[in-house]
Design an enzyme around this catalytic site. Structure first.
Site, short mmCIF file in Angstrom:
data_model
loop_
_atom_site.label_atom_id
_atom_site.label_comp_id
_atom_site.label_asym_id
_atom_site.label_seq_id
_atom_site.Cartn_x
_atom_site.Cartn_y
_atom_site.Cartn_z
N GLU A 57 0.84 -1.20 0.00
CA GLU A 57 0.00 0.00 0.00
C GLU A 57 0.88 1.26 0.00
O GLU A 57 1.91 1.31 0.66
CB GLU A 57 -0.86 -0.04 1.27
CG GLU A 57 -1.64 1.21 1.57
CD GLU A 57 -2.25 1.19 2.96
OE1 GLU A 57 -3.09 2.06 3.24
OE2 GLU A 57 -1.87 0.30 3.77
N LEU B 83 1.59 4.76 1.33
CA LEU B 83 1.29 5.62 2.46
C LEU B 83 1.91 6.99 2.23
O LEU B 83 3.06 7.09 1.79
CB LEU B 83 1.85 5.02 3.76
CG LEU B 83 1.28 3.67 4.19
CD1 LEU B 83 1.95 3.20 5.48
CD2 LEU B 83 -0.23 3.74 4.38
N ASP C 229 14.70 -1.77 13.22
CA ASP C 229 15.50 -0.83 12.41
C ASP C 229 14.83 0.54 12.45
O ASP C 229 14.55 1.16 11.43
CB ASP C 229 15.62 -1.33 10.97
CG ASP C 229 16.65 -0.55 10.16
OD1 ASP C 229 17.50 0.13 10.77
OD2 ASP C 229 16.59 -0.61 8.91
#
Length: 268
Positions: free
Chosen positions: A80, A82, A178
């Site tokens: 998706e 964003l 991370d």
């Protein structure tokens, strides 16, 4: 148009109309595609798409925003899109709350169901009940053959003493793994999603240490996340050694001074 974009479009059952390369993918190929029917997606070719998909799913299951996986195969993730048009300055409090939720999702041991990688560098996540032993074996000692004799001695000295410097059994929190500013997407004054995870279960301060390497969360962040435990400064230096060693191996000798400075801070 690349083969990657065309393959991703086919995974989505559509036809590729446009593709653009995205920056920031130093360890993987990253493109944005638009299909003929108007749908858009991010395409990432990385070390293990299925593993990363499971990590993104774990983050979302913890109630923290992350991109939806639209499709995947052994070569790529299709994600998706964003929005990302803002900076961290407006979202420190919200990010603190998200990280609190993420770390409240806990396992029973330290590690993860599978190993992962930062590009060519393996991330070993073998289960362990002893946190200092996990950190020593899988995050520090695994780099010894790549750092030179003098640094080997200093790292071995530190690892021999980790049981006195790290808690033996902190809550095994779900870690992003991370968490630096580039992996936090911000739009409209809110966090739109966390990306590029390297998840495993461990001490929550690991994510804080990584976040504070390049950014300064400050009071608003900790007002939502909560106070860290006493003597956390030394632990943060221990936890920063892992990304510092990874950067040294990935990007070369320019990071040696950072590793040496952290070891000096730790008195080894």
């Amino acid at each position: 148009m690349s083969d990657l974009g065309d393959k991703a479009a086919k995974l989505l059952g559509g036809e590729l109309a446009h593709e653009s390369s995205l920056g920031g993918g130093s360890l993987s190929s990253l493109v944005r595609i638009v299909l003929a029917d108007g749908r858009e997606a991010i395409v990432k070719a990385g070390p293990s798409p299925l593993t990363e998909a499971r990590m993104l799913g774990a983050i979302k299951a913890a109630g923290v925003p992350a991109p939806e996986v639209l499709a995947l195969n052994g070569e790529m993730l299709v994600l998706e899109v964003l929005d990302n048009d803002g900076g961290l300055g407006a979202v420190w409090a919200e990010l603190g709350g998200h990280l609190k939720h993420l770390h409240a999702s806990q396992g029973t041991r330290y590690g993860w169901t599978e190993d992962y990688a930062f590009g060519p560098i393996p991330i070993v996540n073998r289960w362990n009940d002893d946190w200092p032993a996990f950190w020593a074996e899988h995050r520090l000692l695994c780099h010894l053959r790549y750092v030179g004799t003098s640094m080997v001695r200093r790292l071995e000295t530190l690892c021999d003493d980790l049981s006195n410097r790290l808690p033996t059994s902190p809550a095994p929190s779900l870690l992003h793994g991370d968490l630096w500013g580039g992996n936090v997407l911000v739009s409209g004054g809110t966090v739109s999603g966390l990306i590029d995870p390297a998840c495993y279960y461990g001490h929550g301060e690991v994510d804080i240490a990584m976040l504070m390497m390049f950014d300064q969360p400050g009071a608003l962040f900790f007002s939502r996340y909560g106070k860290l435990e006493p003597d956390f400064e030394e632990r943060l230096a221990i936890y920063r050694l892992w990304p510092a060693l990874v950067h040294l191996r990935l990007f070369g000798s320019g990071y040696r001074a950072l590793v040496e400075r952290l070891l000096t801070e730790l008195g080894v």
